[in-house]
Scaffold this active site. Structure first.
Site, PDB file in Angstrom:
ATOM      1  N   SER A  44       1.178  -1.015   0.033  1.00 32.49           N
ATOM      2  CA  SER A  44      -0.168   0.127  -0.015  1.00 32.49           C
ATOM      3  C   SER A  44       1.171   1.290   0.092  1.00 32.49           C
ATOM      4  O   SER A  44       0.127   2.262  -0.408  1.00 32.49           O
ATOM      5  CB  SER A  44      -0.620  -0.025   1.195  1.00 32.49           C
ATOM      6  N   GLU A  45       1.965   1.089   0.164  1.00 27.86           N
ATOM      7  CA  GLU A  45       2.959   2.133   0.471  1.00 27.86           C
ATOM      8  C   GLU A  45       4.571   2.131   0.611  1.00 27.86           C
ATOM      9  O   GLU A  45       4.284   0.836   1.713  1.00 27.86           O
ATOM     10  CB  GLU A  45       2.918   3.423   1.646  1.00 27.86           C
ATOM     11  N   THR A  46       5.034   3.039   0.132  1.00 25.25           N
ATOM     12  CA  THR A  46       6.345   2.354   0.896  1.00 25.25           C
ATOM     13  C   THR A  46       6.934   3.370   1.286  1.00 25.25           C
ATOM     14  O   THR A  46       6.890   4.327   0.549  1.00 25.25           O
ATOM     15  CB  THR A  46       7.474   2.119  -0.545  1.00 25.25           C
ATOM     16  N   HIS A  73       1.819   3.723   8.577  1.00 19.53           N
ATOM     17  CA  HIS A  73       2.588   2.187   8.382  1.00 19.53           C
ATOM     18  C   HIS A  73       3.761   2.408   8.177  1.00 19.53           C
ATOM     19  O   HIS A  73       4.374   1.995   8.702  1.00 19.53           O
ATOM     20  CB  HIS A  73       2.157   1.135   8.824  1.00 19.53           C
TER      21      HIS A  73
END
Length: 279
Positions: A44-46, A73
């Site tokens: 979902s994210e980096t 997160h």
């Protein structure tokens, strides 16, 4: 060659929590490079860190589809990765949403705990015009909503529509129209729709659809948790000494645990959690 780390945040096991990519030195990467890495990872994210001084970093977050102003997160994951390399202490992150200091400490079991201080939180009531199409996309009726918690648009770095489910079963049964909800959220500028059910005044269960990022659901959403905590405080439902516990990811098989606390006299929120490497 760029070193890409993989961590699961808000969990003590790689099988739980929310996976995030982490690049601890992204100074040679362009935005296009970072987006390509995030898309290939598919998380979902980096998080991409750009060192700017002693324990000082500019940080960028990319979903598989776009850059995101702030991500909780991935901040926890990156901070734990940093803590394993540079030790405990405070690191200062500069995000598009503002400064985010993170306290890095060693927990009682020897693992690293990261405690971020979010950007300032704010909230406003959501209009009927905003809520109705979301209910339609979710397949929810008016009876599926807990009116004790009014729908709001809450922010602690990103906007999130906050919507209460009337029962745990309603929250568990999530089968929504991905394209329809994604279109609404993109038009409104919402990062997630934060669906929640109140187990008690301080324990909540949450689910966060994230179609604007190309992800059906986020297993743990620190930015939404911070915004939600600010929302509860604004409604007068959360005293400054209350510890808020959020369970997320359970219904998708990636249980996550997020802990939030308010700061007296400050609209910001502390969000704490652990993270572990993914092999």
């Amino acid at each position: 060659m760029t070193e890409i780390l993989r961590y699961a945040a808000f969990t003590s096991t790689p099988a739980g929590g929310n996976p995030a990519g982490v690049v601890l030195d992204a100074r040679e990467l362009s935005d296009a490079d970072m987006l390509a890495i995030a898309a290939e990872l598919g998380y979902s994210e980096t998080a991409f860190l750009h060192p700017t001084g002693d324990r000082q970093y500019r940080i960028q977050y990319f979903s598989p589809l776009a850059e995101v102003a702030f991500c909780g997160h991935a901040t926890i994951a990156a901070s734990v990765a940093l803590g394993e390399r540079i030790g405990p202490g405070t690191v200062n992150l500069t995000t598009q949403a503002g400064p985010v200091p993170v306290e890095i400490a060693v927990g009682s079991t020897g693992g690293i705990i990261a405690i971020l201080t979010s950007p300032p939180s704010s909230t406003r009531p959501a209009s009927e015009e905003e809520v109705r199409p979301v209910l339609d996309a979710l397949g929810w009726s008016a009876d599926d909503v807990d009116t004790a918690y009014p729908a709001h648009v809450a922010n602690a770095g990103n906007d999130h529509l906050v919507l209460a489910a009337a029962s745990r079963d309603r929250l568990a049964d999530l089968d929504y129209d991905f394209d329809a909800l994604g279109k609404i959220m993109t038009e409104r500028g919402w990062t997630t729709v934060h669906l929640f059910w109140a187990e008690s005044p301080s324990v909540f269960h949450a689910r966060d659809p994230f179609p604007p990022g190309g992800v059906v659901e986020d297993p743990a959403t620190g930015a939404a948790a911070a915004a939600f905590t600010g929302y509860l405080r604004a409604l007068g439902r959360l005293a400054d000494d209350t510890v808020l516990t959020l369970h997320q990811g359970v219904d998708m098989g990636r249980p996550s645990l997020l802990t939030c606390t308010t700061i007296p006299g400050d609209s910001r929120v502390k969000v704490s959690g652990t993270a572990v490497p993914i092999d």
